[in-house]
Design an enzyme around this catalytic site. Structure first.
Site, short mmCIF file in Angstrom:
data_model
loop_
_atom_site.label_atom_id
_atom_site.label_comp_id
_atom_site.label_asym_id
_atom_site.label_seq_id
_atom_site.Cartn_x
_atom_site.Cartn_y
_atom_site.Cartn_z
CE1 TYR A 246 -18.63 -17.04 -22.25
CE2 TYR A 246 -18.00 -18.54 -23.87
CZ TYR A 246 -17.65 -17.39 -22.95
OH TYR A 246 -16.43 -17.60 -22.46
NE ARG B 160 -6.91 -12.76 -21.52
CZ ARG B 160 -7.59 -13.50 -22.43
NH1 ARG B 160 -7.91 -13.24 -23.71
NH2 ARG B 160 -8.10 -14.53 -22.06
CE LYS C 19 -15.85 -18.80 -20.14
NZ LYS C 19 -15.39 -20.01 -21.01
CD GLU D 49 -13.50 -17.64 -18.34
OE1 GLU D 49 -13.58 -17.52 -19.43
OE2 GLU D 49 -13.69 -18.52 -17.75
CG ASP D 50 -12.21 -13.23 -20.32
OD1 ASP D 50 -11.36 -14.46 -20.72
OD2 ASP D 50 -13.20 -12.91 -20.77
CG ASP E 89 -12.62 -21.87 -19.38
OD1 ASP E 89 -12.57 -23.25 -19.67
OD2 ASP E 89 -13.49 -21.24 -20.21
CG ASP E 90 -9.33 -17.20 -20.24
OD1 ASP E 90 -10.09 -16.97 -21.07
OD2 ASP E 90 -9.44 -16.73 -19.13
CG ASN F 85 -13.65 -16.72 -29.09
OD1 ASN F 85 -14.19 -17.12 -30.09
ND2 ASN F 85 -13.43 -17.45 -28.19
#
Length: 588
Positions: free
Chosen positions: A91, A144, A162, A271-272, A294-295, A436
């Site tokens: 990850y 993103r 993930k 996610e993203d 999650d973000d 990150n």
């Protein structure tokens, strides 16, 4: 029932040299393997030795992905036993580089790719996936990826990573096919055998506890990344991103098909996604599906846990502190809202009041009321009365926060002047540099400790090594979502929860914060070590499930008496199973 060469090529069942002599006889493996029989432990030792020979993290990543495609149980055994060493490989930060180069390193598909070409046929596409009882889906549109921007179809590395962590850290079973093959695990549940099919007299509910599976999905609507569009190795659609109605219709078809194919209780983790889609998707589907971003929510929960733990070192309650964020996107506003909710819960103050001690800075400066008309909707609750301030350092000097949180995705924005200003009016300034991968971190651990004269309580999104300052060694914490989402997902699944409520996120934060001990504080840590992550995940799952039962969101009844033990019993373990000959099973 697999046998011979096919068995050695099936990652769910392959054990390599760990097949015993009797298994080799029963499944036609004689001559297909060298004569030596080795243990799984020795296999782990050998693979770790090989991976440590690589100097480049991406090579280690590719070696791990190759192992996952050859021997699933050995992959997870390695990851669980060496989690602190391998987590940065499978990850963040290495997965970021893997996504950037995904087209070049792509070998074998590890999830479903749903593009605009599949519009009108998404349900059919879902049915192409071999596993039928999916309970966790991680989906991205690649717009993103971490702090790296639009990586289009190559964002698949994120859902794959993930879901590996869902299994390794949270015990979510990766696939069901191994269960039919593994007599040792199944005999207590599966009693009746007809041909090659198993029927369970105990009903579907018990099978659902065991047959939990993960599905990574990438929604490909194109990319605005010119470099990728001109890259001959790019694996996605070669067109600009679809937006508006075309985009919304594809996503809606996907969400409808997921619910139709997998049922009400399938967890869909966004996610993203870019800010302009992430908030809208969560709002649109939060009342009709079991969805989690999650973000926005996972990051918020893990950061809140760190802050609650840090209070034991700095003193006071959350309501006594002032928070300043650099970054007002998904992560920043999500964290801010969960902090405000927790303060409101603790003090019984209205949410509008608790938000007033939380300030956000975006690319145009401090978010203040005079900017309200031009702000995106998710920023408006944070527009407080104050004179406009353009620079972060000036905002720090004006607001005098006790907590500084970076979610900007822009590296080195916590400058020496900013950190020194924080240290000038705080005995123990809390500085969280969360962006990150490592290159995008607002400051390094060494900078935070050095510029604050060793007084900062520091954590980051990506890992940093220990820092020695004036003879003392400081161990920076990692505010990694991997602390939260695996246990959170396990709690939802084991309780049969049908919707995500904010109180479930608070329950996860409280459970994680409770795992931080005085020994950890003495090392400068506000998060427990990842070495205990499976136990931590079980406690998070239990806390989340307990809250779901309390709120009436859980459907798996009756509620287990000991939720921690129940969570641990539901967790997948990657130890090899003993395989028996089909004729022997049939006789039994």
């Amino acid at each position: 029932m697999l046998s011979g060469y096919s068995l050695l090529r099936d990652p769910h069942h392959n054990k390599g040299l760990a097949f015993t002599h009797s298994e080799r006889d029963a499944h036609y493996l004689r001559g297909l393997l060298p004569p030596t029989v080795v243990s799984q432990e020795l296999q782990v030792k050998k693979m770790m030795h090989n991976i440590r020979q690589y100097q480049v993290p991406l090579q280690k990543y590719m070696s791990m992905m190759d192992l996952q495609e050859r021997n699933e149980r050995l992959f997870y055994k390695m990851l669980i036993d060496n989690v602190e060493e391998l987590l940065p490989i499978v990850y963040t930060p290495t997965v970021g580089e893997a996504c950037q180069k995904y087209g070049s390193i792509f070998m074998r598909p590890q999830g479903l790719y749903i593009s605009l070409k599949e519009k009108g046929k998404i349900l059919e596409v879902l049915r192409n996936w071999p596993e039928k009882n999916i309970q966790v889906i991680v989906v991205t549109d690649g717009e993103r990826i971490l702090g790296l921007g639009d990586l289009g179809c190559q964002g698949m590395g994120i859902p794959v990573g993930k879901l590996s962590l869902y299994t390794a850290l949270g015990g979510i079973r990766p696939s069901a096919s191994e269960m039919v093959f593994s007599l040792a695990t199944c005999m207590d549940v599966l009693k009746v055998i007809t041909g090659s099919f198993f029927y369970c007299p105990h009903g579907v509910s018990k099978l659902n506890n065991i047959f939990t599976m993960c599905l990574p999905v990438t929604i490909d609507v194109g990319t605005n990344n010119e470099k990728l569009l001109n890259d001959e190795f790019y694996i996605g659609l070669r067109q600009k991103r679809a937006t508006g109605q075309e985009y919304a219709e594809l996503i809606h078809e996907f969400m409808t098909a997921v619910k139709q194919n997998y049922g009400e209780k399938v967890l869909v983790q966004f996610e993203d996604f870019a800010n302009h889609n992430a908030f809208d998707l969560l709002a649109r589907y939060g009342s009709t599906h079991l969805v989690f971003n999650d973000d926005i929510q996972g990051t918020a929960s893990v950061v809140l846990a760190g802050l609650v733990a840090a209070l034991k070192a700095v003193g006071g309650t959350l309501s006594d502190h002032t928070f300043l964020f650099l970054g007002a996107g998904e992560a920043g506003t999500g964290i801010a809202e969960l902090i405000a909710l927790e303060i409101s819960k603790q003090t019984n103050a209205p949410l509008e009041e608790t938000r007033k001690n939380i300030w956000l800075v975006d690319s145009k400066g401090l978010i203040v009321s005079s900017r309200k008309e031009s702000l995106q909707h998710f920023k408006k609750p944070w527009a407080h009365e104050h004179e406009p301030v353009k620079e972060l350092v000036d905002a720090v000097k004006d607001i005098k926060p006790t907590v500084l949180i970076g979610t900007s995705g822009v590296g080195r924005t916590f400058t020496r002047e900013v950190v020194e200003a924080m240290a000038s009016f705080n005995e123990k300034p809390i500085i969280l540099s969360l962006s990150n991968p490592t290159s995008q971190s607002e400051c390094t651990a060494e900078e935070a400790y050095t510029w604050s004269q060793g007084r900062a309580i520091f954590a980051s999104g990506s890992p940093f090594p220990p820092v020695e300052y004036e003879g003392k060694v400081y161990v920076p914490g990692q505010s990694n979502n991997a602390y939260i989402f695996p246990g959170f997902g396990l709690g939802l699944i084991m309780s049969g929860t049908i919707r995500v409520h904010d109180d479930l996120l608070l329950a996860a934060s409280e459970a994680l914060a409770s795992q931080v001990t005085q020994e950890h504080f003495e090392k400068g840590l506000i998060y427990p070590p990842f070495t205990n992550i499976r136990k931590i995940s079980a406690r998070i799952a239990a806390n989340v499930a307990a809250k779901a039962y309390e709120l009436g969101l859980a459907t798996r009844l009756p509620q287990p008496k000991d939720l921690v033990k129940y969570a641990e019993s539901c967790m997948y373990t990657p130890a090899y199973r003993s395989y028996r000959n089909y004729q022997q099973i049939k006789k039994q």
